[in-house]
Design an enzyme around this catalytic site. Structure first.
Site, PDB file in Angstrom:
ATOM      1  N   SER A 139     -52.949  -6.621  13.544  1.00  0.00           N
ATOM      2  CA  SER A 139     -53.987  -5.620  13.730  1.00  0.00           C
ATOM      3  C   SER A 139     -53.502  -4.317  13.123  1.00  0.00           C
ATOM      4  CB  SER A 139     -54.271  -5.408  15.229  1.00  0.00           C
ATOM      5  OG  SER A 139     -55.077  -4.258  15.453  1.00  0.00           O
ATOM      6  N   TYR A 152     -51.804  -4.329  24.028  1.00  0.00           N
ATOM      7  CA  TYR A 152     -52.345  -4.863  22.774  1.00  0.00           C
ATOM      8  C   TYR A 152     -51.470  -4.440  21.596  1.00  0.00           C
ATOM      9  CZ  TYR A 152     -55.712  -5.948  19.081  1.00  0.00           C
ATOM     10  OH  TYR A 152     -56.326  -6.451  17.952  1.00  0.00           O
TER      11      TYR A 152
END
Length: 274
Positions: A139, A152
């Site tokens: 990401s 995350y």
């Protein structure tokens, strides 16, 4: 891209979002695609949209299940040319508001899901006659700090670190590696993201609206990563204007990036109070 014609591809998290777009792009280029997802109905729906695809229910956090699946694919096909370790989940909230169960949930899927894919597929990909390529979905949060998304971010930084180390080990072999780092993408992940804290519901509604208005299409991400694989790129950052700029600033000056992140966070808080 003739590169993809007649390749065997495995895509985890193919039931929606980036995974679905990647499966479509691969099929359009002539790949046979194994569409896996924890939601079998979603994987089946995607496979039925493609010319040459098979659905499979797969929980990437279950190492034994991933191993069984890999055995089935190699038994049928004798090879896997493309492995997209794409399945993932989202979490947002301050560290002090995050339960240990949420940390374990994020890590088991985002990090160990990739590890399980590598453990089950990589040894046989290295032994097969035809070349292979592994694409690990990280990401923008794996290369840029993002306050209030620590679990995350930690999971995606882990994927980046793991992938960079593995790329060094794979040099000179028949298996290549690309790290996919998407930014704000208009997918359902934000709707399914777990939010922690007293304002979780409000923040999630704002995030859903922001992703719908500003998010890049998953189809663009799929196109970008397929081109990156053909070119043998280690990193695919997309959209480049969003992720590439943040990545450059983080490498230029981590202190500057911290200041920018704090300023953005304060701006959001100011808007909420008005």
């Amino acid at each position: 891209m003739a590169y993809y014609n007649n390749k065997i591809a495995v895509v985890t998290g193919a039931g929606s979002g980036i995974g679905r777009a990647i499966a479509h792009a691969l099929s359009a280029q002539g790949c046979k695609v194994y569409c896996t997802d924890i939601d079998l109905a979603a994987a089946t729906a995607v496979a039925q949209e493609l010319d040459n695809a098979s659905p499979y229910r797969l929980d990437v956090a279950d190492a034994a299940a991933v191993s069984v699946f890999a055995n089935e694919v190699f038994t049928r096909e004798g090879r896997v040319n493309l492995l997209f370790n794409n399945a993932g989940v989202g979490h947002a909230g301050a560290v002090v508001d995050t339960e240990l169960a949420d940390w374990k949930w994020v890590m088991n899927i985002n990090v160990m899901g990739v590890v399980h894919g590598l453990h089950a597929f990589l040894p046989r990909m290295l032994e097969q006659d035809s070349p292979g390529h592994i694409i690990n979905t990280a990401s923008g949060a794996g290369i840029i700090p993002m306050p209030r998304t620590a679990p995350y971010c930690a999971s995606k930084h882990a994927v980046v670190g793991l992938s960079q180390s593995l790329a060094g080990e794979l040099h000179g072999s028949n298996v290549g590696l690309t790290i996919l780092c998407p930014g704000t993408i208009n997918t359902a992940i934000i709707k399914n993201t777990k939010m922690s804290g007293s304002t979780a519901q409000e923040r999630q509604a704002q995030a859903i609206e922001h992703y719908a208005k500003k998010g890049t299409s998953p189809e663009q991400v799929a196109d970008d990563v397929l081109r990156a694989v053909v070119k043998g790129k280690l990193f695919c950052v997309t959209p480049r204007k969003e992720v590439g700029l943040g990545w450059f600033l983080q490498r230029l000056s981590p202190g500057l990036m911290q200041w920018i992140m704090r300023a953005r966070m304060n701006t959001v808080e100011g808007v909420k109070r008005q």
